[in-house]
Design a protein around this motif. Structure first.
Motif, PDB file in Angstrom:
ATOM      1  N   TYR A 178       0.803  -1.216   0.057  1.00  0.00           N
ATOM      2  CA  TYR A 178       0.050   0.074  -0.095  1.00  0.00           C
ATOM      3  C   TYR A 178       0.876   1.198   0.124  1.00  0.00           C
ATOM      4  N   HIS A 179       2.115   1.249   0.664  1.00  0.00           N
ATOM      5  CA  HIS A 179       2.866   2.410   1.032  1.00  0.00           C
ATOM      6  C   HIS A 179       3.449   2.709  -0.388  1.00  0.00           C
ATOM      7  N   ARG A 180       3.617   1.868  -1.285  1.00  0.00           N
ATOM      8  CA  ARG A 180       4.126   2.104  -2.667  1.00  0.00           C
ATOM      9  C   ARG A 180       3.212   3.028  -3.498  1.00  0.00           C
ATOM     10  N   PHE A 181       2.012   2.913  -3.397  1.00  0.00           N
ATOM     11  CA  PHE A 181       0.958   3.435  -4.131  1.00  0.00           C
ATOM     12  C   PHE A 181       0.548   4.875  -3.394  1.00  0.00           C
ATOM     13  N   LEU A 182       0.956   4.895  -2.389  1.00  0.00           N
ATOM     14  CA  LEU A 182       1.020   6.296  -1.580  1.00  0.00           C
ATOM     15  C   LEU A 182       1.830   6.999  -1.790  1.00  0.00           C
ATOM     16  N   GLN A 183       3.198   6.535  -1.923  1.00  0.00           N
ATOM     17  CA  GLN A 183       4.065   7.087  -2.410  1.00  0.00           C
ATOM     18  C   GLN A 183       4.056   7.674  -3.803  1.00  0.00           C
ATOM     19  N   GLN A 184       3.582   7.021  -4.748  1.00  0.00           N
ATOM     20  CA  GLN A 184       3.284   7.297  -5.960  1.00  0.00           C
ATOM     21  C   GLN A 184       2.178   8.593  -6.063  1.00  0.00           C
ATOM     22  N   GLU A 185       1.215   8.512  -5.090  1.00  0.00           N
ATOM     23  CA  GLU A 185       0.299   9.699  -5.173  1.00  0.00           C
ATOM     24  C   GLU A 185       0.630  10.818  -4.332  1.00  0.00           C
ATOM     25  N   GLU A 186       2.175  10.829  -4.085  1.00  0.00           N
ATOM     26  CA  GLU A 186       2.804  11.923  -3.419  1.00  0.00           C
ATOM     27  C   GLU A 186       2.375  12.278  -2.141  1.00  0.00           C
ATOM     28  N   MET A 209      12.199   3.886   0.296  1.00  0.00           N
ATOM     29  CA  MET A 209      12.374   3.882   1.870  1.00  0.00           C
ATOM     30  C   MET A 209      13.233   5.046   2.326  1.00  0.00           C
ATOM     31  N   THR A 210      12.744   6.312   2.144  1.00  0.00           N
ATOM     32  CA  THR A 210      13.373   7.330   2.600  1.00  0.00           C
ATOM     33  C   THR A 210      13.219   7.437   3.923  1.00  0.00           C
ATOM     34  N   GLU A 211      13.634   8.600   4.642  1.00  0.00           N
ATOM     35  CA  GLU A 211      13.391   8.876   6.070  1.00  0.00           C
ATOM     36  C   GLU A 211      11.985   9.282   6.130  1.00  0.00           C
ATOM     37  N   ARG A 212      11.208   9.701   5.436  1.00  0.00           N
ATOM     38  CA  ARG A 212       9.864  10.156   5.614  1.00  0.00           C
ATOM     39  C   ARG A 212       9.169   8.848   5.355  1.00  0.00           C
ATOM     40  N   ALA A 213       9.475   8.036   4.392  1.00  0.00           N
ATOM     41  CA  ALA A 213       8.771   6.942   4.057  1.00  0.00           C
ATOM     42  C   ALA A 213       8.796   5.903   5.592  1.00  0.00           C
ATOM     43  N   ARG A 214      10.136   5.760   6.140  1.00  0.00           N
ATOM     44  CA  ARG A 214      10.256   5.024   7.330  1.00  0.00           C
ATOM     45  C   ARG A 214       9.219   5.669   8.651  1.00  0.00           C
ATOM     46  N   ARG A 215       9.462   6.819   8.595  1.00  0.00           N
ATOM     47  CA  ARG A 215       8.497   7.416   9.691  1.00  0.00           C
ATOM     48  C   ARG A 215       7.128   7.035   9.582  1.00  0.00           C
ATOM     49  N   ILE A 216       6.578   7.128   8.341  1.00  0.00           N
ATOM     50  CA  ILE A 216       5.066   6.864   7.775  1.00  0.00           C
ATOM     51  C   ILE A 216       5.004   5.352   8.288  1.00  0.00           C
ATOM     52  N   TYR A 217       5.763   4.605   7.749  1.00  0.00           N
ATOM     53  CA  TYR A 217       5.764   3.089   7.901  1.00  0.00           C
ATOM     54  C   TYR A 217       5.648   2.683   9.627  1.00  0.00           C
ATOM     55  N   LEU A 263      -9.007  -2.682   6.871  1.00  0.00           N
ATOM     56  CA  LEU A 263      -8.834  -1.144   7.418  1.00  0.00           C
ATOM     57  C   LEU A 263      -7.256  -0.685   7.279  1.00  0.00           C
ATOM     58  N   MET A 264      -6.444  -1.625   6.874  1.00  0.00           N
ATOM     59  CA  MET A 264      -4.943  -1.287   6.736  1.00  0.00           C
ATOM     60  C   MET A 264      -4.685  -0.125   6.148  1.00  0.00           C
ATOM     61  N   PRO A 265      -5.156   0.381   4.791  1.00  0.00           N
ATOM     62  CA  PRO A 265      -4.740   1.463   4.165  1.00  0.00           C
ATOM     63  C   PRO A 265      -4.872   2.633   5.108  1.00  0.00           C
ATOM     64  N   LEU A 266      -5.888   2.515   6.063  1.00  0.00           N
ATOM     65  CA  LEU A 266      -6.564   3.956   6.747  1.00  0.00           C
ATOM     66  C   LEU A 266      -5.321   4.197   7.883  1.00  0.00           C
ATOM     67  N   THR A 267      -4.509   3.078   8.214  1.00  0.00           N
ATOM     68  CA  THR A 267      -3.519   3.564   9.101  1.00  0.00           C
ATOM     69  C   THR A 267      -2.318   4.389   8.271  1.00  0.00           C
ATOM     70  N   LEU A 268      -2.279   4.058   7.174  1.00  0.00           N
ATOM     71  CA  LEU A 268      -0.983   5.040   6.343  1.00  0.00           C
ATOM     72  C   LEU A 268      -1.860   6.321   6.411  1.00  0.00           C
ATOM     73  N   VAL A 269      -3.004   6.422   5.974  1.00  0.00           N
ATOM     74  CA  VAL A 269      -3.532   7.931   6.063  1.00  0.00           C
ATOM     75  C   VAL A 269      -3.456   8.669   7.332  1.00  0.00           C
ATOM     76  N   ALA A 324       2.314  15.271   9.368  1.00  0.00           N
ATOM     77  CA  ALA A 324       2.111  16.228   8.419  1.00  0.00           C
ATOM     78  C   ALA A 324       2.909  17.425   8.671  1.00  0.00           C
ATOM     79  N   GLY A 325       2.612  18.117  10.034  1.00  0.00           N
ATOM     80  CA  GLY A 325       3.079  19.372  10.394  1.00  0.00           C
ATOM     81  C   GLY A 325       4.716  19.243  10.304  1.00  0.00           C
ATOM     82  N   GLY A 326       5.538  18.362  10.830  1.00  0.00           N
ATOM     83  CA  GLY A 326       6.875  18.441  10.769  1.00  0.00           C
ATOM     84  C   GLY A 326       7.396  17.954   9.554  1.00  0.00           C
TER      85      GLY A 326
END
Length: 335
Positions: free
Chosen positions: A25-33, A105-113, A153-159, A166-168
């Protein structure tokens, strides 16, 4: 007693399953910026809901329903689920190393994961007790049903993770973009922007290699990197003082996307590979797609270079609307 022991086992197995499936799921979230609304819309439009894990749990529920009501049968079902559920996820292709567009898997991607997986674990622990209150079958069947719901409900955890961070993230991104702009101004390469509905990545790679071998050291982001943060990271990590040319792929996800990239990497030349009917759901129509792609030549100075695919009607139209001192068409058709 078996039900009490089953709760942590089922949750642990489910989290292990999620530790790998979340990457898909994270791959497609990243593709959608990391745009949550676009990500959710993409999931519904492509019906990218879990089927494998949920099917296994559904089969386990049926097996429990039709099995003799005793602890041994329930234990065997739980053992089967515990072994097969993680195996399903780990046998899938790893999006970090496989696929046309891979998860970076950037630093941002790792934090979100990390936030997403932690929230998934909490969700799993919360839903199991609630599932036990459902008037359906045995306690084992109720818990399996609850785990099925958690997986969907897994995709919602990424959201949730994107919203939480978001703020940081905005502050970090702004700093990284400013650093990339400063580095690009310091090196000052001749920037060539490439856009199009298809052919961008291969054109970038071919042109970058040709310039690098024939003229001077050339910088170009690897593979299909064509977003602001992807290009920013490439500039910060890979651009060197020796680079005389820079070839940048620019993706258009909506009107304004390419204009933002042009402010990051001001082009002195541009290539338009094609204008097709990609992303009509986001753009709204063929004319909107053409306008989005036109943002690249609009940011090329009048004395710059514009190269367009003469075999493509949309690319020819861009050449007509935004001519430069040097405007070239290429193609295979006689006209």
């Amino acid at each position: 007693m078996l039900e009490i022991l089953s709760i942590p086992v089922l949750v642990l197995v489910n989290v292990l399953f999620a530790s790998r499936r979340l990457l898909q799921y994270h791959r497609f979230l990243q593709q959608e910026e990391y745009d949550s609304s676009r990500f959710i819309r993409w999931i519904f439009e492509n019906r990218f809901f879990d089927s494998k894990g949920s099917t296994l749990l559904f089969i386990a529920i049926l097996a429990s329903y039709f099995s003799p009501i005793d602890s041994r049968a329930s234990a065997l079902i739980l053992v089967a689920v515990a072994g097969l559920l993680p195996a399903i996820a780990f046998l899938e292709k790893d999006p970090r190393s496989q696929g046309k567009i891979q998860l970076r898997m950037t630093e941002r991607a790792r934090r979100i994961y990390r936030v997403a997986l932690s929230s998934y674990a909490l969700l799993a622990f919360a839903i199991v007790p609630l599932a036990l209150r459902v008037r359906f079958g045995t306690a084992i069947e109720q818990m399996l049903l609850g785990q099925m719901l958690v997986i969907q409900l897994m995709p919602l955890t990424l959201v949730f993770a994107v919203k939480m961070l978001a703020g940081g993230e905005k502050k970090v991104q702004r700093r990284f973009v400013d650093e990339a702009k400063a580095k690009l101004e310091q090196v000052d390469p001749f920037v060539i922007g490439i856009t199009g509905s298809y052919g961008k990545t291969s054109t970038k790679a071919i042109l970058g290699k040709m310039l690098d071998l024939a003229l001077a050291p050339t910088f170009w982001p690897s593979k299909g990197i064509n977003t602001e943060m992807g290009i920013t990271r490439s500039i910060r990590e890979e651009l060197d003082v020796q680079h005389r040319y820079a070839v940048v792929e620019m993706g258009a996800y909506r009107q304004g996307s390419i204009a933002k990239l042009c402010r990051l990497t001001p082009p002195k030349a541009a290539i338009v590979t094609a204008v097709g009917l990609m992303h009509l759901d986001r753009m709204g129509g063929a004319e909107q797609v053409l306008l989005a792609k036109s943002e690249l030549p609009q940011h090329v100075p009048d004395d710059g270079i514009l190269v367009c695919n003469g075999d493509n009607e949309g690319a020819r139209e861009i050449a007509r609307r935004h001519p430069k001192k040097t405007t070239l068409l290429y193609g295979l058709e006689p006209g």
